[in-house]
Scaffold this active site. Sequence first.
Site, mmCIF file in Angstrom:
data_model
loop_
_atom_site.group_PDB
_atom_site.id
_atom_site.type_symbol
_atom_site.label_atom_id
_atom_site.label_comp_id
_atom_site.label_asym_id
_atom_site.label_seq_id
_atom_site.Cartn_x
_atom_site.Cartn_y
_atom_site.Cartn_z
ATOM 1 N N GLY A 17 34.836 52.224 35.444
ATOM 2 C CA GLY A 17 35.793 51.368 34.747
ATOM 3 C C GLY A 17 35.117 50.768 33.517
ATOM 4 N N ALA A 19 33.304 48.017 33.057
ATOM 5 C CA ALA A 19 31.930 47.527 33.215
ATOM 6 C C ALA A 19 30.945 48.689 33.301
ATOM 7 C CB ALA A 19 31.826 46.656 34.469
ATOM 8 N N ALA A 49 45.197 46.833 33.045
ATOM 9 C CA ALA A 49 45.233 45.464 32.505
ATOM 10 C C ALA A 49 46.281 45.353 31.406
ATOM 11 C CB ALA A 49 43.860 45.082 31.977
ATOM 12 N N GLY A 52 45.056 41.093 28.118
ATOM 13 C CA GLY A 52 44.141 41.317 27.023
ATOM 14 C C GLY A 52 42.768 40.756 27.306
ATOM 15 N N GLU A 117 48.059 32.639 26.928
ATOM 16 C CA GLU A 117 48.261 32.835 28.368
ATOM 17 C C GLU A 117 48.038 31.525 29.098
ATOM 18 O OE1 GLU A 117 45.816 36.051 29.725
ATOM 19 O OE2 GLU A 117 47.359 37.521 29.229
ATOM 20 N N HIS A 232 48.008 36.616 41.940
ATOM 21 C CA HIS A 232 48.789 36.548 40.695
ATOM 22 C C HIS A 232 50.207 36.149 41.053
ATOM 23 C CE1 HIS A 232 50.572 37.421 36.870
ATOM 24 N NE2 HIS A 232 49.383 37.691 36.366
ATOM 25 N N ARG A 273 47.070 29.892 37.702
ATOM 26 C CA ARG A 273 47.665 30.835 38.656
ATOM 27 C C ARG A 273 47.759 30.289 40.076
ATOM 28 N NH1 ARG A 273 44.937 36.405 36.383
ATOM 29 N NH2 ARG A 273 46.356 36.500 34.623
ATOM 30 N N HIS A 332 45.066 39.718 43.287
ATOM 31 C CA HIS A 332 44.955 40.264 41.931
ATOM 32 C C HIS A 332 43.520 40.378 41.446
ATOM 33 C CE1 HIS A 332 46.166 41.138 37.880
ATOM 34 N NE2 HIS A 332 45.601 40.048 37.406
ATOM 35 N N GLU A 356 33.999 43.163 37.953
ATOM 36 C CA GLU A 356 34.655 42.364 38.989
ATOM 37 C C GLU A 356 33.839 42.273 40.274
ATOM 38 O OE1 GLU A 356 38.838 43.015 39.166
ATOM 39 O OE2 GLU A 356 39.054 41.954 41.080
ATOM 40 N N ARG A 367 39.724 32.340 38.243
ATOM 41 C CA ARG A 367 39.485 32.989 36.955
ATOM 42 C C ARG A 367 40.524 32.557 35.933
ATOM 43 N NH1 ARG A 367 41.503 38.623 34.901
ATOM 44 N NH2 ARG A 367 43.193 37.984 36.253
ATOM 45 N N SER A 372 38.231 38.424 32.545
ATOM 46 C CA SER A 372 37.494 39.424 33.326
ATOM 47 C C SER A 372 37.159 40.665 32.528
ATOM 48 C CB SER A 372 38.261 39.789 34.589
ATOM 49 O OG SER A 372 39.621 39.894 34.327
ATOM 50 N N LEU A 373 38.055 41.114 31.665
ATOM 51 C CA LEU A 373 37.699 42.247 30.798
ATOM 52 C C LEU A 373 36.537 41.821 29.911
ATOM 53 C CD1 LEU A 373 41.289 43.480 29.828
ATOM 54 C CD2 LEU A 373 39.682 44.637 31.359
HETATM 55 C C1 LIG Z 1 47.435 44.983 36.999
HETATM 56 C C2 LIG Z 1 46.200 44.297 36.473
HETATM 57 C C3 LIG Z 1 46.244 43.626 35.260
HETATM 58 C C4 LIG Z 1 45.114 42.985 34.764
HETATM 59 N N1 LIG Z 1 45.155 42.383 33.540
HETATM 60 C C5 LIG Z 1 44.034 41.832 33.016
HETATM 61 C C6 LIG Z 1 44.020 41.294 31.697
HETATM 62 O O1 LIG Z 1 45.006 41.330 30.995
HETATM 63 N N2 LIG Z 1 42.862 40.744 31.240
HETATM 64 C C7 LIG Z 1 41.716 40.690 31.987
HETATM 65 O O2 LIG Z 1 40.702 40.188 31.535
HETATM 66 N N3 LIG Z 1 41.705 41.225 33.245
HETATM 67 C C8 LIG Z 1 42.821 41.796 33.754
HETATM 68 N N4 LIG Z 1 42.793 42.347 35.011
HETATM 69 C C9 LIG Z 1 41.518 42.393 35.731
HETATM 70 C C10 LIG Z 1 40.624 43.463 35.099
HETATM 71 O O3 LIG Z 1 41.408 44.587 34.786
HETATM 72 C C11 LIG Z 1 39.517 43.870 36.038
HETATM 73 O O4 LIG Z 1 38.847 42.754 36.527
HETATM 74 C C12 LIG Z 1 38.493 44.749 35.308
HETATM 75 O O5 LIG Z 1 39.133 45.819 34.675
HETATM 76 C C13 LIG Z 1 37.481 45.265 36.292
HETATM 77 O O6 LIG Z 1 36.700 46.237 35.647
HETATM 78 P P1 LIG Z 1 35.540 46.923 36.465
HETATM 79 O O7 LIG Z 1 34.906 47.877 35.527
HETATM 80 O O8 LIG Z 1 34.718 45.893 37.110
HETATM 81 O O9 LIG Z 1 36.297 47.698 37.664
HETATM 82 P P2 LIG Z 1 37.484 48.857 37.659
HETATM 83 O O10 LIG Z 1 38.043 48.945 36.302
HETATM 84 O O11 LIG Z 1 38.351 48.528 38.763
HETATM 85 O O12 LIG Z 1 36.636 50.160 37.918
HETATM 86 C C14 LIG Z 1 36.063 50.396 39.189
HETATM 87 C C15 LIG Z 1 35.442 51.787 39.212
HETATM 88 O O13 LIG Z 1 34.631 51.898 40.365
HETATM 89 C C16 LIG Z 1 34.877 53.146 40.989
HETATM 90 N N5 LIG Z 1 34.444 53.029 42.374
HETATM 91 C C17 LIG Z 1 34.830 52.144 43.321
HETATM 92 N N6 LIG Z 1 34.141 52.349 44.460
HETATM 93 C C18 LIG Z 1 33.301 53.374 44.210
HETATM 94 C C19 LIG Z 1 32.327 54.055 44.989
HETATM 95 N N7 LIG Z 1 32.044 53.714 46.258
HETATM 96 N N8 LIG Z 1 31.649 55.095 44.413
HETATM 97 C C20 LIG Z 1 31.906 55.484 43.136
HETATM 98 N N9 LIG Z 1 32.807 54.847 42.355
HETATM 99 C C21 LIG Z 1 33.485 53.815 42.894
HETATM 100 C C22 LIG Z 1 36.337 53.415 40.755
HETATM 101 O O14 LIG Z 1 36.610 54.780 40.923
HETATM 102 C C23 LIG Z 1 36.430 52.949 39.293
HETATM 103 O O15 LIG Z 1 35.976 53.980 38.464
HETATM 104 C C24 LIG Z 1 43.915 42.995 35.523
HETATM 105 C C25 LIG Z 1 43.876 43.659 36.745
HETATM 106 C C26 LIG Z 1 45.003 44.319 37.220
HETATM 107 C C27 LIG Z 1 44.935 45.039 38.524
#
Ligand SMILES: Cc1cc2nc3c(=O)[nH]c(=O)nc-3n(C[C@H](O)[C@H](O)[C@H](O)COP(=O)(O)OP(=O)(O)OC[C@H]3O[C@@H](n4cnc5c(N)ncnc54)[C@H](O)[C@@H]3O)c2cc1C
Length: 511
Positions: A17, A19, A49, A52, A117, A232, A273, A332, A356, A367, A372-373
């Site tokens: 994702g 991060a 997301a 933003g 927001e 949420h 929230r 959420h 996350e 939060r 979080s992004l």
């Molecule tokens: C509907 C929605 C709307 C949102 N809107 C916002 C917003 O507007 N602004 C904001 O700041 N935040 C928002 N958030 C929160 C934000 O999107 C997330 O906190 C952020 O994208 C998390 O990024 P990440 O890279 O940590 O994880 P993710 O983007 O969830 O990526 C996780 C990755 O880990 C992989 N993975 C998981 N377990 C394993 C494993 N065991 N082995 C290998 N790979 C694995 C998955 O396949 C994926 O590739 C929103 C969340 C949701 C659900």
Amino acid sequence: MSRREVVVDGPVIVGAGLAGLTCAIELAPARCVVLSAGALSTGTSTGWAQGGVAAAVGPDDSPADHAADTLAAGAGLCDEAVVASITAAAPEAIEWLTSQGTRWDRNPDGTLRLGLEGAHGRRRIVHAGGDGTGAELLRTVVDAALRLDSVTLWEHTPARRIVVEGGRVTGVEADTPDGPVVLRTPAVVLATGGIGGLFSHTTNPLSSRGQGLALAFRAGAALRDVEMVQFHPTALDVAIDPMPLVSEAVRGEGAIIVNERGEWVLADPLSARDVVSRAEWAQLQAGHRVFLDARTTPGPRFAELFPSIHATAVTAGLDPTRDLLPIRPAAHYHMGGVLVDADGQSTVPGLFAAGEVASTGLHGANRLASNSLLEAVVCGRRVARRLRDASGQSPTGLPPAELVENPVAAITNAEYGARLDAPDRRQLHQQVRRIVTAGAGVLRDEAGLRRALRDLQPHLDDDTGLVGYLVAHAALRRTESRGAHTRTDFPQVAEPRHTLITLDDVEGIAA
Ligand SMILES: Cc1cc2nc3c(=O)[nH]c(=O)nc-3n(C[C@H](O)[C@H](O)[C@H](O)COP(=O)(O)OP(=O)(O)OC[C@H]3O[C@@H](n4cnc5c(N)ncnc54)[C@H](O)[C@@H]3O)c2cc1C
């Protein structure tokens, strides 16, 4: 099947994702391997997301104001130094994303168009494609990572176990369609996202079940404030699982929350929230239904401002300019996570976390929307810099070795989905969701949490069962109500303290 071992010239990043891929990009030209549990660009919250990225880039704004709003939302559990540092880094994070190719929404004069927001005192939400910010960010980092020779991506390769020897990380075991593989590396970065999939009502991909927390915990890492789950308040209640989200930005543009009688559910629709979720929960428990009323404002501008949400509503037979939108709180975002320092280092040497799955101290007990992004980008880059700085060109200190080719046979998304949710696992997952929701949902008490612990105890060998258990365990220990955590039997706020949980705190865990 026999277990193969390969030596990796660089860290292994678990998760593709925002991060994980940001970390991989920032590491370049140093090499790394990125594991994605499913196909690239699937199973991420990032891609979903809508709101933003929060950043103090407006003329009337400052990182100090952004920090003050973050601290207020965090309800006493934020780390002030971390908040100051990440909010200060936000404008540069936006510039970095721009340099990687993100196409932000802009005003006619070219400046960034800023949204408002809930609980933000200023317009400071930078977005792209209206409510499609996450999809644009994911496109940005996937494209950038694919352009780099230094990044090797393994799809359909869920990590199963962190290998720890002599008290430090020496590798990670991953499951491939061809059988298990141990990737030998002294540095593993967890970037596995959240835990919403553990709850019956969630906005997260159902595959977000806290796998990274289970990996870290079984490896001996400390987890912090795991009970802190943000619900949420405006998930669209139209029998879709996971639930489509109606972004907070819709309330920022003037929509209000009402019950079926048209009565306002709370005076300030832009409250934080947790406040909104509890107010809605009280209405639902009293037998009311809860709706978002966007008919007047943003009214006719809804489709233009929120094209994705509009399309989802229309698919569900709703016209936001004419109909009330049924909503309810849904799990959420996970504020708790793997305890890390400012560089993303966990309590186990060689194990890092970003995004996350990590607990950096930015979010505290709640939060602030769109932080979080921001955290995923800022901290993903910080982990990379720490790994680079630690040992020069080769981030792990290993002598350069041939980068292994992905040995993974092609597997389709449908096959992956079928494997993830094979009948026995699907049944267990649904069972865990029911238990966790009943015991550790919006409102919690001792009896419910103890019931959840008892019911989850037989499932500690399963990662979903384990993480659900840890949430309930920590929630039982927090005998107060703070931020997103509400104990009906302890409604008051106590002295601020963190809950920490390690293997020593829980019996019967297989490492
Ligand atoms: C509907 C929605 C709307 C949102 N809107 C916002 C917003 O507007 N602004 C904001 O700041 N935040 C928002 N958030 C929160 C934000 O999107 C997330 O906190 C952020 O994208 C998390 O990024 P990440 O890279 O940590 O994880 P993710 O983007 O969830 O990526 C996780 C990755 O880990 C992989 N993975 C998981 N377990 C394993 C494993 N065991 N082995 C290998 N790979 C694995 C998955 O396949 C994926 O590739 C929103 C969340 C949701 C659900």
